[in-house]
Motif scaffolding. Sequence first.
Motif, PDB file in Angstrom:
ATOM      1  N   THR A 133       0.872  -1.185   0.000  1.00 10.58           N
ATOM      2  CA  THR A 133       0.000   0.000   0.000  1.00 10.58           C
ATOM      3  C   THR A 133       0.906   1.231   0.000  1.00 10.58           C
ATOM      4  OG1 THR A 133      -0.118   0.088   2.408  1.00 10.58           O
ATOM      5  CG2 THR A 133      -1.797  -1.230   1.298  1.00 10.58           C
ATOM      6  N   ASP A 134       0.362   2.367   0.385  1.00  9.17           N
ATOM      7  CA  ASP A 134       1.204   3.553   0.495  1.00  9.17           C
ATOM      8  C   ASP A 134       2.083   3.412   1.750  1.00  9.17           C
ATOM      9  OD1 ASP A 134       2.338   5.985   0.926  1.00  9.17           O
ATOM     10  OD2 ASP A 134       0.443   7.077   1.208  1.00  9.17           O
ATOM     11  N   LYS A 194       1.652   5.749   4.676  1.00 10.08           N
ATOM     12  CA  LYS A 194       0.363   5.854   5.373  1.00 10.08           C
ATOM     13  C   LYS A 194       0.418   4.984   6.618  1.00 10.08           C
ATOM     14  CE  LYS A 194      -4.591   5.966   4.378  1.00 10.08           C
ATOM     15  NZ  LYS A 194      -4.805   6.654   5.631  1.00 10.08           N
ATOM     16  N   PRO A 234      -2.348   7.003  -2.784  1.00  9.23           N
ATOM     17  CA  PRO A 234      -2.526   5.604  -3.202  1.00  9.23           C
ATOM     18  C   PRO A 234      -2.220   5.311  -4.676  1.00  9.23           C
ATOM     19  CG  PRO A 234      -4.647   6.689  -3.141  1.00  9.23           C
ATOM     20  CD  PRO A 234      -3.616   7.732  -2.780  1.00  9.23           C
ATOM     21  N   VAL A 259      -3.967  -2.432  -3.303  1.00 15.45           N
ATOM     22  CA  VAL A 259      -5.341  -2.623  -2.836  1.00 15.45           C
ATOM     23  C   VAL A 259      -6.299  -1.760  -3.666  1.00 15.45           C
ATOM     24  CG1 VAL A 259      -6.889  -2.482  -0.849  1.00 15.45           C
ATOM     25  CG2 VAL A 259      -4.496  -3.158  -0.522  1.00 15.45           C
ATOM     26  N   LEU A 260      -5.913  -0.508  -3.867  1.00 16.06           N
ATOM     27  CA  LEU A 260      -6.778   0.377  -4.666  1.00 16.06           C
ATOM     28  C   LEU A 260      -6.878  -0.120  -6.109  1.00 16.06           C
ATOM     29  CD1 LEU A 260      -8.548   2.869  -4.892  1.00 16.06           C
ATOM     30  CD2 LEU A 260      -6.492   4.206  -5.421  1.00 16.06           C
ATOM     31  N   VAL A 306     -13.185   5.069  -2.093  1.00 17.57           N
ATOM     32  CA  VAL A 306     -12.030   4.591  -1.330  1.00 17.57           C
ATOM     33  C   VAL A 306     -10.851   5.540  -1.540  1.00 17.57           C
ATOM     34  CG1 VAL A 306     -10.261   2.769  -1.271  1.00 17.57           C
ATOM     35  CG2 VAL A 306     -12.689   2.155  -1.297  1.00 17.57           C
ATOM     36  N   CYS A 353      -9.069   7.755   1.299  1.00 15.57           N
ATOM     37  CA  CYS A 353      -7.649   7.507   1.565  1.00 15.57           C
ATOM     38  C   CYS A 353      -6.888   8.830   1.554  1.00 15.57           C
ATOM     39  CB  CYS A 353      -7.094   6.545   0.515  1.00 15.57           C
ATOM     40  SG  CYS A 353      -5.305   6.359   0.571  1.00 15.57           S
ATOM     41  N   ARG A 397      -9.534   6.792   6.020  1.00 16.67           N
ATOM     42  CA  ARG A 397      -9.603   5.326   6.063  1.00 16.67           C
ATOM     43  C   ARG A 397      -8.201   4.743   6.208  1.00 16.67           C
ATOM     44  NH1 ARG A 397     -11.685   1.320   2.405  1.00 16.67           N
ATOM     45  NH2 ARG A 397     -13.647   2.425   2.424  1.00 16.67           N
ATOM     46  N   CYS A 444      -5.443   1.303   5.953  1.00 23.21           N
ATOM     47  CA  CYS A 444      -5.151   0.207   5.028  1.00 23.21           C
ATOM     48  C   CYS A 444      -5.768  -1.115   5.473  1.00 23.21           C
ATOM     49  CB  CYS A 444      -3.639   0.059   4.873  1.00 23.21           C
ATOM     50  SG  CYS A 444      -2.881   1.518   4.117  1.00 23.21           S
ATOM     51  N   CYS A 460      -9.327  -1.163   4.569  1.00 24.87           N
ATOM     52  CA  CYS A 460      -9.385  -1.251   3.115  1.00 24.87           C
ATOM     53  C   CYS A 460      -9.221  -2.701   2.649  1.00 24.87           C
ATOM     54  CB  CYS A 460      -8.230  -0.417   2.567  1.00 24.87           C
ATOM     55  SG  CYS A 460      -8.677   0.680   1.249  1.00 24.87           S
TER      56      CYS A 460
HETATM   57 FE1  SF4 Z   1      -4.335   1.824  -0.270  1.00 27.83          FE
HETATM   58 FE2  SF4 Z   1      -6.579   1.856   1.135  1.00 27.83          FE
HETATM   59 FE3  SF4 Z   1      -4.205   2.128   2.359  1.00 27.83          FE
HETATM   60 FE4  SF4 Z   1      -5.137   4.073   0.838  1.00 27.83          FE
HETATM   61  S1  SF4 Z   1      -6.040   3.297   2.704  1.00 27.83           S
HETATM   62  S2  SF4 Z   1      -3.063   3.269   0.817  1.00 27.83           S
HETATM   63  S3  SF4 Z   1      -6.197   2.937  -0.782  1.00 27.83           S
HETATM   64  S4  SF4 Z   1      -4.953   0.333   1.262  1.00 27.83           S
END
Ligand code: SF4
Length: 337
Positions: free
Chosen positions: A229-230, A233, A242, A247-248, A262, A266, A271, A273, A276
Amino acid sequence: MSGQKPVILSGMRPSGRLHLGHLAGALKNYLRYQAEGAVCHFMVADWHALTSEYAAPAAIRENSRELLLDWLAVGLDPERAVLFAQSDIPEHAELHLILSMLTPLPWAERCPTFKEQQQEVTDRDLNTYGFLGYPILQAADILLYRATHVPVGADQLPHVEMTREIARRFNFLYVPEGAPVLPEPESVLTESPRVPGIDGRKMSKSYNNAIFLADDAAAVERKVMQMYTDPQKLRADTPGQPDNCVVLALFKLYLPDAAAGVEGECRAGKRGCVACKRQLLPALQQVLDPIRKERERLAADPGRLETVFADGARRARAAAADTMVEVRKALNWRQRP
Ligand code: SF4
Ligand code: TRP
Protein backbone atom coordinates in the motif's frame (compact mmCIF):
# COMPACT_ATOMS: atom_id res chain seq x y z
CA MET A 1 -15.17 -11.55 -40.96
CA SER A 2 -18.81 -10.70 -41.59
CA GLY A 3 -21.00 -13.72 -42.08
CA GLN A 4 -18.21 -16.09 -41.19
CA LYS A 5 -17.97 -17.49 -37.71
CA PRO A 6 -14.69 -16.65 -35.99
CA VAL A 7 -12.36 -19.57 -35.48
CA ILE A 8 -10.32 -19.29 -32.31
CA LEU A 9 -7.07 -20.97 -31.41
CA SER A 10 -5.06 -20.13 -28.37
CA GLY A 11 -2.85 -21.95 -25.95
CA MET A 12 -0.81 -21.75 -22.82
CA ARG A 13 2.32 -23.52 -21.76
CA PRO A 14 1.77 -25.89 -18.84
CA SER A 15 4.21 -24.25 -16.48
CA GLY A 16 2.40 -23.82 -13.20
CA ARG A 17 -0.96 -22.80 -11.89
CA LEU A 18 -2.98 -19.91 -13.28
CA HIS A 19 -3.51 -16.70 -11.32
CA LEU A 20 -5.79 -13.65 -11.32
CA GLY A 21 -3.65 -12.03 -14.04
CA HIS A 22 -4.44 -14.88 -16.43
CA LEU A 23 -8.13 -14.67 -15.55
CA ALA A 24 -8.35 -10.94 -16.28
CA GLY A 25 -6.21 -11.32 -19.40
CA ALA A 26 -6.34 -14.03 -22.05
CA LEU A 27 -8.86 -16.26 -20.23
CA LYS A 28 -11.46 -13.53 -20.22
CA ASN A 29 -11.35 -13.53 -24.00
CA TYR A 30 -11.40 -17.33 -24.16
CA LEU A 31 -14.62 -17.28 -22.14
CA ARG A 32 -16.14 -14.50 -24.20
CA TYR A 33 -15.54 -16.33 -27.48
CA GLN A 34 -16.90 -19.53 -26.00
CA ALA A 35 -20.03 -17.67 -24.85
CA GLU A 36 -20.47 -16.12 -28.29
CA GLY A 37 -20.50 -19.54 -29.90
CA ALA A 38 -17.26 -19.14 -31.87
CA VAL A 39 -15.43 -22.27 -33.00
CA CYS A 40 -12.96 -22.50 -30.12
CA HIS A 41 -9.76 -24.51 -29.77
CA PHE A 42 -7.77 -24.14 -26.56
CA MET A 43 -4.51 -26.00 -26.43
CA VAL A 44 -2.16 -27.08 -23.69
CA ALA A 45 1.17 -26.26 -25.33
CA ASP A 46 3.18 -29.14 -23.89
CA TRP A 47 5.66 -29.29 -26.77
CA HIS A 48 6.31 -25.60 -26.25
CA ALA A 49 6.99 -26.37 -22.59
CA LEU A 50 9.56 -28.91 -23.75
CA THR A 51 11.56 -26.20 -25.57
CA SER A 52 12.71 -24.89 -22.21
CA GLU A 53 12.17 -27.96 -19.99
CA TYR A 54 13.80 -30.57 -22.21
CA ALA A 55 16.31 -31.47 -19.52
CA ALA A 56 13.60 -32.21 -16.95
CA PRO A 57 10.39 -33.09 -18.78
CA ALA A 58 8.80 -35.17 -16.02
CA ALA A 59 6.68 -32.36 -14.57
CA ILE A 60 5.08 -31.38 -17.87
CA ARG A 61 2.43 -34.07 -17.69
CA GLU A 62 1.20 -33.12 -14.24
CA ASN A 63 1.36 -29.42 -15.14
CA SER A 64 -0.78 -30.13 -18.19
CA ARG A 65 -3.42 -31.72 -16.00
CA GLU A 66 -3.30 -28.75 -13.62
CA LEU A 67 -3.74 -26.33 -16.51
CA LEU A 68 -6.75 -28.22 -17.81
CA LEU A 69 -8.16 -28.28 -14.28
CA ASP A 70 -7.81 -24.49 -14.03
CA TRP A 71 -9.45 -24.04 -17.42
CA LEU A 72 -12.41 -26.23 -16.53
CA ALA A 73 -12.74 -24.56 -13.13
CA VAL A 74 -13.07 -21.08 -14.67
CA GLY A 75 -15.73 -22.33 -17.05
CA LEU A 76 -14.10 -23.48 -20.27
CA ASP A 77 -16.50 -26.14 -21.40
CA PRO A 78 -15.49 -29.22 -23.40
CA GLU A 79 -19.00 -29.29 -24.86
CA ARG A 80 -18.48 -25.89 -26.45
CA ALA A 81 -14.72 -25.68 -26.99
CA VAL A 82 -12.11 -28.18 -28.10
CA LEU A 83 -9.72 -28.52 -25.16
CA PHE A 84 -6.67 -30.55 -26.07
CA ALA A 85 -2.97 -31.18 -25.62
CA GLN A 86 -0.65 -30.24 -28.46
CA SER A 87 1.40 -33.43 -28.24
CA ASP A 88 -1.72 -35.53 -28.84
CA ILE A 89 -1.93 -34.12 -32.36
CA PRO A 90 1.07 -35.17 -34.49
CA GLU A 91 -0.05 -32.80 -37.26
CA HIS A 92 1.39 -29.92 -35.21
CA ALA A 93 4.83 -31.45 -35.63
CA GLU A 94 4.24 -32.14 -39.30
CA LEU A 95 3.07 -28.63 -40.17
CA HIS A 96 5.87 -27.18 -38.04
CA LEU A 97 8.35 -29.12 -40.15
CA ILE A 98 6.89 -27.89 -43.43
CA LEU A 99 6.71 -24.27 -42.23
CA SER A 100 10.27 -24.45 -40.94
CA MET A 101 11.43 -25.15 -44.51
CA LEU A 102 10.06 -21.85 -45.81
CA THR A 103 10.66 -19.59 -42.82
CA PRO A 104 13.77 -17.43 -43.35
CA LEU A 105 16.25 -17.99 -40.54
CA PRO A 106 16.53 -14.25 -39.73
CA TRP A 107 12.80 -14.10 -38.92
CA ALA A 108 13.37 -16.57 -36.13
CA GLU A 109 16.66 -15.05 -35.00
CA ARG A 110 15.17 -11.57 -34.83
CA CYS A 111 12.12 -12.60 -32.83
CA PRO A 112 12.16 -10.37 -29.72
CA THR A 113 11.09 -13.14 -27.34
CA PHE A 114 13.94 -15.32 -28.59
CA LYS A 115 16.59 -12.66 -28.05
CA GLU A 116 15.16 -11.66 -24.68
CA GLN A 117 14.91 -15.19 -23.28
CA GLN A 118 18.38 -16.09 -24.47
CA GLN A 119 19.70 -13.18 -22.46
CA GLU A 120 17.47 -13.39 -19.42
CA VAL A 121 17.18 -17.10 -18.76
CA THR A 122 20.46 -18.07 -17.17
CA ASP A 123 19.54 -21.19 -15.21
CA ARG A 124 19.41 -23.39 -18.32
CA ASP A 125 20.68 -23.58 -21.86
CA LEU A 126 18.20 -22.35 -24.44
CA ASN A 127 20.67 -22.44 -27.27
CA THR A 128 18.83 -25.16 -29.16
CA TYR A 129 17.31 -25.69 -32.57
CA GLY A 130 13.91 -26.32 -30.99
CA PHE A 131 13.94 -23.13 -28.99
CA LEU A 132 14.77 -21.09 -32.07
CA GLY A 133 11.78 -22.77 -33.72
CA TYR A 134 9.39 -21.84 -30.91
CA PRO A 135 7.42 -19.22 -32.90
CA ILE A 136 7.31 -21.46 -35.97
CA LEU A 137 5.73 -24.22 -33.89
CA GLN A 138 3.28 -21.61 -32.61
CA ALA A 139 2.49 -20.61 -36.20
CA ALA A 140 1.77 -24.27 -36.95
CA ASP A 141 -0.59 -24.41 -33.93
CA ILE A 142 -2.59 -21.47 -35.20
CA LEU A 143 -2.59 -22.21 -38.93
CA LEU A 144 -3.47 -25.88 -38.44
CA TYR A 145 -6.95 -24.80 -37.35
CA ARG A 146 -7.11 -21.93 -39.85
CA ALA A 147 -7.83 -19.67 -36.90
CA THR A 148 -9.14 -16.19 -37.59
CA HIS A 149 -8.55 -14.85 -34.07
CA VAL A 150 -5.89 -15.58 -31.48
CA PRO A 151 -6.59 -14.24 -27.97
CA VAL A 152 -3.25 -13.74 -26.21
CA GLY A 153 -1.33 -11.54 -23.82
CA ALA A 154 0.71 -8.66 -25.22
CA ASP A 155 3.96 -10.66 -24.91
CA GLN A 156 2.70 -12.98 -27.67
CA LEU A 157 2.07 -10.32 -30.32
CA PRO A 158 5.39 -10.86 -32.15
CA HIS A 159 4.53 -14.56 -32.48
CA VAL A 160 1.13 -13.86 -34.01
CA GLU A 161 2.75 -11.33 -36.34
CA MET A 162 5.29 -13.93 -37.44
CA THR A 163 2.43 -16.39 -37.97
CA ARG A 164 0.84 -13.91 -40.37
CA GLU A 165 4.11 -13.55 -42.27
CA ILE A 166 4.60 -17.30 -42.49
CA ALA A 167 1.02 -17.77 -43.73
CA ARG A 168 1.55 -15.08 -46.35
CA ARG A 169 4.75 -16.72 -47.51
CA PHE A 170 3.12 -20.15 -47.67
CA ASN A 171 0.22 -18.81 -49.73
CA PHE A 172 2.56 -16.80 -51.96
CA LEU A 173 4.77 -19.82 -52.68
CA TYR A 174 2.15 -22.54 -53.08
CA VAL A 175 -1.15 -20.88 -53.95
CA PRO A 176 -0.13 -17.72 -55.84
CA GLU A 177 -3.58 -17.61 -57.41
CA GLY A 178 -6.80 -18.55 -55.73
CA ALA A 179 -7.98 -18.47 -52.16
CA PRO A 180 -5.26 -18.66 -49.51
CA VAL A 181 -4.95 -22.10 -47.95
CA LEU A 182 -3.70 -20.68 -44.66
CA PRO A 183 -5.59 -17.53 -43.62
CA GLU A 184 -3.75 -14.81 -41.71
CA PRO A 185 -4.98 -14.67 -38.12
CA GLU A 186 -5.59 -11.57 -36.02
CA SER A 187 -4.42 -11.29 -32.44
CA VAL A 188 -6.92 -10.22 -29.81
CA LEU A 189 -5.88 -8.46 -26.60
CA THR A 190 -8.05 -7.80 -23.56
CA GLU A 191 -8.54 -4.15 -22.86
CA SER A 192 -8.43 -4.73 -19.10
CA PRO A 193 -5.48 -3.12 -17.30
CA ARG A 194 -2.73 -5.34 -16.03
CA VAL A 195 -3.29 -6.96 -12.66
CA PRO A 196 -0.60 -6.04 -10.15
CA GLY A 197 0.84 -8.74 -7.93
CA ILE A 198 0.75 -8.29 -4.17
CA ASP A 199 4.11 -6.44 -4.27
CA GLY A 200 3.01 -4.00 -6.98
CA ARG A 201 4.95 -5.52 -9.85
CA LYS A 202 3.12 -7.29 -12.67
CA MET A 203 1.49 -10.46 -11.31
CA SER A 204 3.70 -13.38 -12.23
CA LYS A 205 4.48 -16.81 -10.91
CA SER A 206 8.19 -16.07 -11.15
CA TYR A 207 7.92 -12.94 -8.99
CA ASN A 208 6.27 -14.89 -6.19
CA ASN A 209 3.54 -12.25 -5.96
CA ALA A 210 0.56 -14.04 -7.48
CA ILE A 211 -2.85 -14.96 -6.16
CA PHE A 212 -3.51 -18.34 -7.74
CA LEU A 213 -6.91 -19.62 -8.78
CA ALA A 214 -6.20 -22.67 -6.66
CA ASP A 215 -5.19 -20.76 -3.50
CA ASP A 216 -7.33 -21.64 -0.52
CA ALA A 217 -9.26 -18.95 1.34
CA ALA A 218 -6.60 -18.64 4.05
CA ALA A 219 -3.82 -18.13 1.50
CA VAL A 220 -5.82 -15.42 -0.26
CA GLU A 221 -6.41 -13.67 3.06
CA ARG A 222 -2.74 -13.85 3.93
CA LYS A 223 -1.78 -12.39 0.55
CA VAL A 224 -4.32 -9.58 0.76
CA MET A 225 -3.05 -8.62 4.21
CA GLN A 226 0.51 -8.51 2.79
CA MET A 227 -0.39 -6.29 -0.16
CA TYR A 228 1.76 -3.28 -0.90
CA THR A 229 0.00 0.00 0.00
CA ASP A 230 1.20 3.55 0.50
CA PRO A 231 4.26 3.01 2.74
CA GLN A 232 3.87 6.55 4.19
CA LYS A 233 0.36 5.85 5.37
CA LEU A 234 1.03 4.87 8.94
CA ARG A 235 -2.42 5.45 10.41
CA ALA A 236 -6.00 5.74 9.26
CA ASP A 237 -5.97 9.50 9.76
CA THR A 238 -2.75 10.23 7.85
CA PRO A 239 -3.67 11.37 4.32
CA GLY A 240 -2.60 8.67 1.85
CA GLN A 241 -1.11 8.77 -1.62
CA PRO A 242 -2.53 5.60 -3.20
CA ASP A 243 -1.24 5.92 -6.79
CA ASN A 244 0.85 2.77 -6.40
CA CYS A 245 -1.37 1.02 -3.88
CA VAL A 246 -2.18 -2.54 -4.94
CA VAL A 247 -5.34 -2.62 -2.84
CA LEU A 248 -6.78 0.38 -4.67
CA ALA A 249 -5.79 -1.12 -8.04
CA LEU A 250 -7.73 -4.26 -7.14
CA PHE A 251 -10.72 -2.23 -5.96
CA LYS A 252 -10.82 -0.75 -9.45
CA LEU A 253 -10.90 -4.23 -10.94
CA TYR A 254 -13.13 -6.10 -8.51
CA LEU A 255 -15.21 -3.41 -6.72
CA PRO A 256 -15.24 -0.67 -9.36
CA ASP A 257 -18.23 1.15 -7.85
CA ALA A 258 -16.44 1.62 -4.54
CA ALA A 259 -13.03 2.57 -5.91
CA ALA A 260 -13.53 6.34 -6.27
CA GLY A 261 -14.91 6.63 -2.74
CA VAL A 262 -12.03 4.59 -1.33
CA GLU A 263 -9.49 6.75 -3.11
CA GLY A 264 -11.09 9.96 -1.83
CA GLU A 265 -11.23 8.72 1.76
CA CYS A 266 -7.65 7.51 1.56
CA ARG A 267 -6.38 10.89 0.39
CA ALA A 268 -8.47 12.68 2.99
CA GLY A 269 -7.08 10.57 5.82
CA LYS A 270 -10.46 8.99 6.45
CA ARG A 271 -9.60 5.33 6.06
CA GLY A 272 -6.85 2.94 7.01
CA CYS A 273 -5.15 0.21 5.03
CA VAL A 274 -6.35 -2.62 7.23
CA ALA A 275 -10.00 -1.60 6.82
CA CYS A 276 -9.39 -1.25 3.12
CA LYS A 277 -7.97 -4.75 2.86
CA ARG A 278 -10.82 -6.15 4.94
CA GLN A 279 -13.27 -4.67 2.45
CA LEU A 280 -11.43 -5.98 -0.62
CA LEU A 281 -11.01 -9.52 0.70
CA PRO A 282 -14.63 -10.72 0.39
CA ALA A 283 -14.83 -9.37 -3.15
CA LEU A 284 -11.79 -11.44 -4.13
CA GLN A 285 -13.10 -14.50 -2.30
CA GLN A 286 -16.34 -14.12 -4.20
CA VAL A 287 -14.46 -14.33 -7.49
CA LEU A 288 -12.30 -17.24 -6.35
CA ASP A 289 -14.76 -19.30 -4.30
CA PRO A 290 -16.68 -20.85 -7.18
CA ILE A 291 -13.46 -21.53 -9.10
CA ARG A 292 -11.93 -23.19 -6.07
CA LYS A 293 -15.04 -25.29 -5.45
CA GLU A 294 -15.20 -26.42 -9.05
CA ARG A 295 -11.49 -27.22 -9.01
CA GLU A 296 -11.94 -29.40 -5.93
CA ARG A 297 -14.94 -31.14 -7.41
CA LEU A 298 -13.05 -31.93 -10.61
CA ALA A 299 -9.88 -32.96 -8.81
CA ALA A 300 -11.88 -35.63 -7.01
CA ASP A 301 -12.56 -37.28 -10.37
CA PRO A 302 -9.15 -37.78 -12.01
CA GLY A 303 -10.57 -39.84 -14.87
CA ARG A 304 -12.54 -36.80 -15.96
CA LEU A 305 -9.43 -34.91 -17.12
CA GLU A 306 -8.25 -37.83 -19.21
CA THR A 307 -11.68 -38.09 -20.82
CA VAL A 308 -11.60 -34.39 -21.70
CA PHE A 309 -8.10 -34.71 -23.17
CA ALA A 310 -9.09 -37.80 -25.18
CA ASP A 311 -12.26 -36.24 -26.53
CA GLY A 312 -10.48 -32.97 -27.34
CA ALA A 313 -7.71 -34.85 -29.15
CA ARG A 314 -10.22 -36.66 -31.32
CA ARG A 315 -11.91 -33.46 -32.38
CA ALA A 316 -8.71 -31.45 -32.81
CA ARG A 317 -7.21 -34.20 -34.94
CA ALA A 318 -10.16 -34.19 -37.29
CA ALA A 319 -9.79 -30.44 -37.87
CA ALA A 320 -6.01 -30.71 -38.19
CA ALA A 321 -6.26 -33.56 -40.68
CA ASP A 322 -8.58 -31.48 -42.90
CA THR A 323 -6.06 -28.66 -43.04
CA MET A 324 -3.21 -31.05 -43.79
CA VAL A 325 -5.12 -32.38 -46.81
CA GLU A 326 -5.19 -28.82 -48.18
CA VAL A 327 -1.54 -28.25 -47.27
CA ARG A 328 -0.48 -31.38 -49.14
CA LYS A 329 -2.56 -30.37 -52.14
CA ALA A 330 -0.89 -26.97 -52.17
CA LEU A 331 2.54 -28.62 -52.15
CA ASN A 332 1.48 -31.09 -54.83
CA TRP A 333 2.19 -33.90 -52.40
CA ARG A 334 0.51 -37.30 -52.43
CA GLN A 335 -2.33 -37.65 -49.89
CA ARG A 336 -1.72 -40.21 -47.18
CA PRO A 337 -2.94 -43.61 -48.25
FE1 SF4 B 1 -4.33 1.82 -0.27
FE2 SF4 B 1 -6.58 1.86 1.13
FE3 SF4 B 1 -4.20 2.13 2.36
FE4 SF4 B 1 -5.14 4.07 0.84
S1 SF4 B 1 -6.04 3.30 2.70
S2 SF4 B 1 -3.06 3.27 0.82
S3 SF4 B 1 -6.20 2.94 -0.78
S4 SF4 B 1 -4.95 0.33 1.26
N1 TRP C 1 3.59 -19.15 -26.61
C1 TRP C 1 2.35 -19.10 -25.85
C2 TRP C 1 2.67 -18.65 -24.41
O1 TRP C 1 3.78 -18.79 -23.96
C3 TRP C 1 1.64 -20.42 -25.82
C4 TRP C 1 1.19 -20.84 -27.18
C5 TRP C 1 1.65 -21.92 -27.89
C6 TRP C 1 0.19 -20.22 -27.97
N2 TRP C 1 0.99 -22.03 -29.06
C7 TRP C 1 0.09 -21.00 -29.15
C8 TRP C 1 -0.62 -19.10 -27.80
C9 TRP C 1 -0.78 -20.64 -30.18
C10 TRP C 1 -1.49 -18.74 -28.83
C11 TRP C 1 -1.55 -19.52 -30.02
O2 TRP C 1 1.80 -18.19 -23.74
